[in-house]
Design a protein around this motif. Sequence first.
Motif, PDB file in Angstrom:
ATOM      1  N   ILE A  73       0.697  -1.422   0.076  1.00 44.13           N
ATOM      2  CA  ILE A  73       0.074  -0.176  -0.004  1.00 44.13           C
ATOM      3  C   ILE A  73       0.701   1.247   0.024  1.00 44.13           C
ATOM      4  O   ILE A  73       0.709   2.453  -0.142  1.00 44.13           O
ATOM      5  CB  ILE A  73      -1.299  -0.311   1.307  1.00 44.13           C
ATOM      6  N   GLU A  74       2.505   1.005   0.694  1.00 44.80           N
ATOM      7  CA  GLU A  74       2.609   2.518   0.596  1.00 44.80           C
ATOM      8  C   GLU A  74       3.117   2.400  -0.411  1.00 44.80           C
ATOM      9  O   GLU A  74       3.997   3.926  -1.271  1.00 44.80           O
ATOM     10  CB  GLU A  74       3.832   2.300   0.879  1.00 44.80           C
ATOM     11  N   VAL A  75       4.181   1.620  -1.553  1.00 44.90           N
ATOM     12  CA  VAL A  75       5.176   1.617  -2.361  1.00 44.90           C
ATOM     13  C   VAL A  75       3.805   2.288  -3.433  1.00 44.90           C
ATOM     14  O   VAL A  75       4.160   3.558  -4.301  1.00 44.90           O
ATOM     15  CB  VAL A  75       5.016   0.195  -2.505  1.00 44.90           C
ATOM     16  N   TRP A  76       2.572   2.104  -3.314  1.00 49.23           N
ATOM     17  CA  TRP A  76       1.450   2.103  -4.842  1.00 49.23           C
ATOM     18  C   TRP A  76       1.285   3.727  -4.418  1.00 49.23           C
ATOM     19  O   TRP A  76       0.467   4.361  -5.492  1.00 49.23           O
ATOM     20  CB  TRP A  76       0.621   1.319  -4.840  1.00 49.23           C
ATOM     21  N   LYS A  94       5.312  -0.930 -17.891  1.00 45.21           N
ATOM     22  CA  LYS A  94       6.755  -1.645 -17.277  1.00 45.21           C
ATOM     23  C   LYS A  94       7.521  -1.432 -15.966  1.00 45.21           C
ATOM     24  O   LYS A  94       7.712  -1.850 -15.595  1.00 45.21           O
ATOM     25  CB  LYS A  94       7.462  -2.331 -18.415  1.00 45.21           C
ATOM     26  N   GLY A  95       7.426   0.385 -16.662  1.00 46.21           N
ATOM     27  CA  GLY A  95       8.237   1.024 -15.727  1.00 46.21           C
ATOM     28  C   GLY A  95       7.738   1.022 -14.385  1.00 46.21           C
ATOM     29  O   GLY A  95       8.352   1.085 -13.471  1.00 46.21           O
ATOM     30  N   MET A  96       5.944   0.736 -14.170  1.00 43.28           N
ATOM     31  CA  MET A  96       5.869   0.942 -12.985  1.00 43.28           C
ATOM     32  C   MET A  96       5.463  -0.344 -11.851  1.00 43.28           C
ATOM     33  O   MET A  96       6.274  -0.647 -11.169  1.00 43.28           O
ATOM     34  CB  MET A  96       4.224   1.734 -12.761  1.00 43.28           C
ATOM     35  N   ALA A 151       8.930  -3.476  -7.670  1.00 43.82           N
ATOM     36  CA  ALA A 151       9.176  -5.128  -8.026  1.00 43.82           C
ATOM     37  C   ALA A 151      10.572  -4.773  -6.592  1.00 43.82           C
ATOM     38  O   ALA A 151      11.599  -5.363  -6.217  1.00 43.82           O
ATOM     39  CB  ALA A 151       9.787  -6.180  -9.271  1.00 43.82           C
ATOM     40  N   ARG A 152      11.433  -3.186  -7.825  1.00 39.75           N
ATOM     41  CA  ARG A 152      12.910  -2.019  -7.184  1.00 39.75           C
ATOM     42  C   ARG A 152      12.251  -2.616  -5.451  1.00 39.75           C
ATOM     43  O   ARG A 152      13.156  -2.837  -4.634  1.00 39.75           O
ATOM     44  CB  ARG A 152      13.441  -1.628  -7.213  1.00 39.75           C
ATOM     45  N   GLU A 153      11.170  -1.635  -4.845  1.00 39.33           N
ATOM     46  CA  GLU A 153      11.194  -1.471  -3.799  1.00 39.33           C
ATOM     47  C   GLU A 153      10.522  -2.215  -3.120  1.00 39.33           C
ATOM     48  O   GLU A 153      11.164  -3.052  -1.626  1.00 39.33           O
ATOM     49  CB  GLU A 153       9.629  -0.646  -4.045  1.00 39.33           C
ATOM     50  N   PHE A 177      11.613  -6.089  -3.469  1.00 39.16           N
ATOM     51  CA  PHE A 177      12.607  -6.917  -3.053  1.00 39.16           C
ATOM     52  C   PHE A 177      14.128  -6.184  -3.401  1.00 39.16           C
ATOM     53  O   PHE A 177      15.004  -6.951  -3.495  1.00 39.16           O
ATOM     54  CB  PHE A 177      12.844  -7.895  -4.344  1.00 39.16           C
ATOM     55  N   GLY A 178      14.012  -4.771  -3.583  1.00 38.06           N
ATOM     56  CA  GLY A 178      15.844  -4.572  -4.022  1.00 38.06           C
ATOM     57  C   GLY A 178      15.705  -4.362  -5.167  1.00 38.06           C
ATOM     58  O   GLY A 178      15.978  -4.134  -6.405  1.00 38.06           O
ATOM     59  N   ASN A 179      16.990  -3.698  -5.046  1.00 39.73           N
ATOM     60  CA  ASN A 179      17.909  -2.473  -6.574  1.00 39.73           C
ATOM     61  C   ASN A 179      17.998  -3.572  -7.377  1.00 39.73           C
ATOM     62  O   ASN A 179      18.036  -3.816  -9.233  1.00 39.73           O
ATOM     63  CB  ASN A 179      18.673  -1.483  -6.592  1.00 39.73           C
ATOM     64  N   VAL A 180      18.292  -4.734  -7.254  1.00 40.76           N
ATOM     65  CA  VAL A 180      19.441  -5.976  -8.057  1.00 40.76           C
ATOM     66  C   VAL A 180      18.428  -6.576  -9.009  1.00 40.76           C
ATOM     67  O   VAL A 180      18.575  -7.030  -9.781  1.00 40.76           O
ATOM     68  CB  VAL A 180      20.068  -6.783  -7.433  1.00 40.76           C
ATOM     69  N   VAL A 181      16.811  -6.619  -8.458  1.00 41.76           N
ATOM     70  CA  VAL A 181      16.426  -6.900  -8.952  1.00 41.76           C
ATOM     71  C   VAL A 181      16.312  -7.203 -10.490  1.00 41.76           C
ATOM     72  O   VAL A 181      15.728  -6.165 -11.154  1.00 41.76           O
ATOM     73  CB  VAL A 181      15.089  -6.926  -8.159  1.00 41.76           C
ATOM     74  N   LYS A 182      16.016  -8.242 -11.653  1.00 44.16           N
ATOM     75  CA  LYS A 182      14.994  -8.316 -13.179  1.00 44.16           C
ATOM     76  C   LYS A 182      14.211  -8.742 -13.438  1.00 44.16           C
ATOM     77  O   LYS A 182      13.099  -9.672 -12.162  1.00 44.16           O
ATOM     78  CB  LYS A 182      16.308  -9.368 -13.227  1.00 44.16           C
ATOM     79  N   SER A 183      13.317  -8.546 -13.952  1.00 43.89           N
ATOM     80  CA  SER A 183      11.571  -8.667 -14.402  1.00 43.89           C
ATOM     81  C   SER A 183      11.574  -9.046 -15.429  1.00 43.89           C
ATOM     82  O   SER A 183      12.826  -9.508 -16.548  1.00 43.89           O
ATOM     83  CB  SER A 183      11.425  -7.412 -13.957  1.00 43.89           C
ATOM     84  N   ARG A 184      10.740  -9.647 -15.973  1.00 36.94           N
ATOM     85  CA  ARG A 184      10.605 -10.286 -17.404  1.00 36.94           C
ATOM     86  C   ARG A 184       9.337 -10.170 -17.339  1.00 36.94           C
ATOM     87  O   ARG A 184       8.235 -10.444 -17.004  1.00 36.94           O
ATOM     88  CB  ARG A 184      11.053 -12.173 -17.091  1.00 36.94           C
ATOM     89  N   PHE A 185       8.568 -10.527 -18.663  1.00 36.73           N
ATOM     90  CA  PHE A 185       6.904 -10.199 -19.081  1.00 36.73           C
ATOM     91  C   PHE A 185       7.289 -11.240 -20.692  1.00 36.73           C
ATOM     92  O   PHE A 185       8.082 -10.721 -21.234  1.00 36.73           O
ATOM     93  CB  PHE A 185       6.881  -8.341 -19.994  1.00 36.73           C
ATOM     94  N   ARG A 186       6.025 -12.303 -20.014  1.00 35.81           N
ATOM     95  CA  ARG A 186       5.944 -12.918 -21.145  1.00 35.81           C
ATOM     96  C   ARG A 186       4.535 -12.969 -21.685  1.00 35.81           C
ATOM     97  O   ARG A 186       3.630 -12.736 -20.860  1.00 35.81           O
ATOM     98  CB  ARG A 186       6.564 -14.150 -21.154  1.00 35.81           C
TER      99      ARG A 186
END
Length: 326
Positions: free
Chosen positions: A117-120, A225-227, A232-234, A236-245
């Motif tokens: 809730i805080e992040v969004w 994608k940007g949001m 995800a970074r908020e 799981f941390g900055n290093v996280v990689k994400s994928r859209f399929r």
Amino acid sequence: MDEIKNVVDAALTETEHATTIDNLEQVEIRYLGRKGEISQLLRSIGKLPEEERPRYGSRINEAKERLAAEIKRRRADLKILERRSRRESERLDITLPGVPADLGRLHPLTQTTERIIEVWTGLGFEFVDGPELEDYEHNFAKLNYPPDHPAIDEQMSFYIDDTHLLRTQTTALQGRVMATRKPPFRIATIGRCFRYEAVDATHHHTFHQVDVFMVDEGVSMADLKGMLVAFAREMFGNVVKSRFRPDFFPFVEPGVDFAIYWHNRWLELGGAGLIHPNILEVFGIDSERYTGFAFGLGIERIPMIQYGIKDLRYFLDNDLRFLRQF
Ligand code: FA5
């Protein structure tokens, strides 16, 4: 005269020895009461010769007054003593070590929910609650599911009657919002969902989702994608990689699934896409002018990934050995 003296002496001794107000009252009744010893002495006056009566009478009255005064004094003392002992028995020793209170803590899902809730909220989204007991229209029909579409069976449901069910997805809120608001809007909702599923380590009949959607001019997959990546970074941390399929949901076009790379594995968090133009049109939103994105994620997944929890049944078991770790 000796008799008077004896009675008075005994009464004074007993008065002095009374240790409670109740005791003292008994002494008072025994000597000064209507049938008490002093009254009996007064009654015996008749047996005396005439000339002795006045002196005897006034001696008894003096004795009576003296005794009454002593009892009164003793009563005042006893009141003070009783008050003091009550005060002492109630006194707190603030130097004694206390009994540590068993502190409660927030359930891990509540902690995750609050963080989401805080992040969004920080990204400008307003959280709105929807009903857990939904109607078929909002849970399926208004979300562009054609009647009898197999996707309805995919989300096996708990029906309450012919038209009502426990919501299978928080996406059900979309129609409720679009019926009452004009774009632009940024809305999010979070809560329980229910599916008639065989319970295993990654599926429960009761679980939680967050749905987020926005409608405005020029909203594109790039915004989505940007949001989602920012979210995800908020979490799981900055290093996280994400994928859209590519994936299919009746209410988005195109539809994608969203996964993050965590400890050498891709883990799916949920579904997403651009809101299907049919849905916008049903609610009188001009789909030539406005576009929107939407996504929905399972909440349990997030702490499972963060803490390496292998079985989501722990979240509903209420086992304190599990809950105390968070
Ligand atoms: C949906 O429910 C879509 N409403 C998501 C969506 C919203 C797509 C908006 C596009 C736009 P799906 O059935 O895949 O999608 O569920 C989404 C997530 O909810 C899953 O990835 C999973 O994390 C969680 N989930 C679904 N079923 C269960 C279950 N039985 N137990 C625990 N988590 C579940």
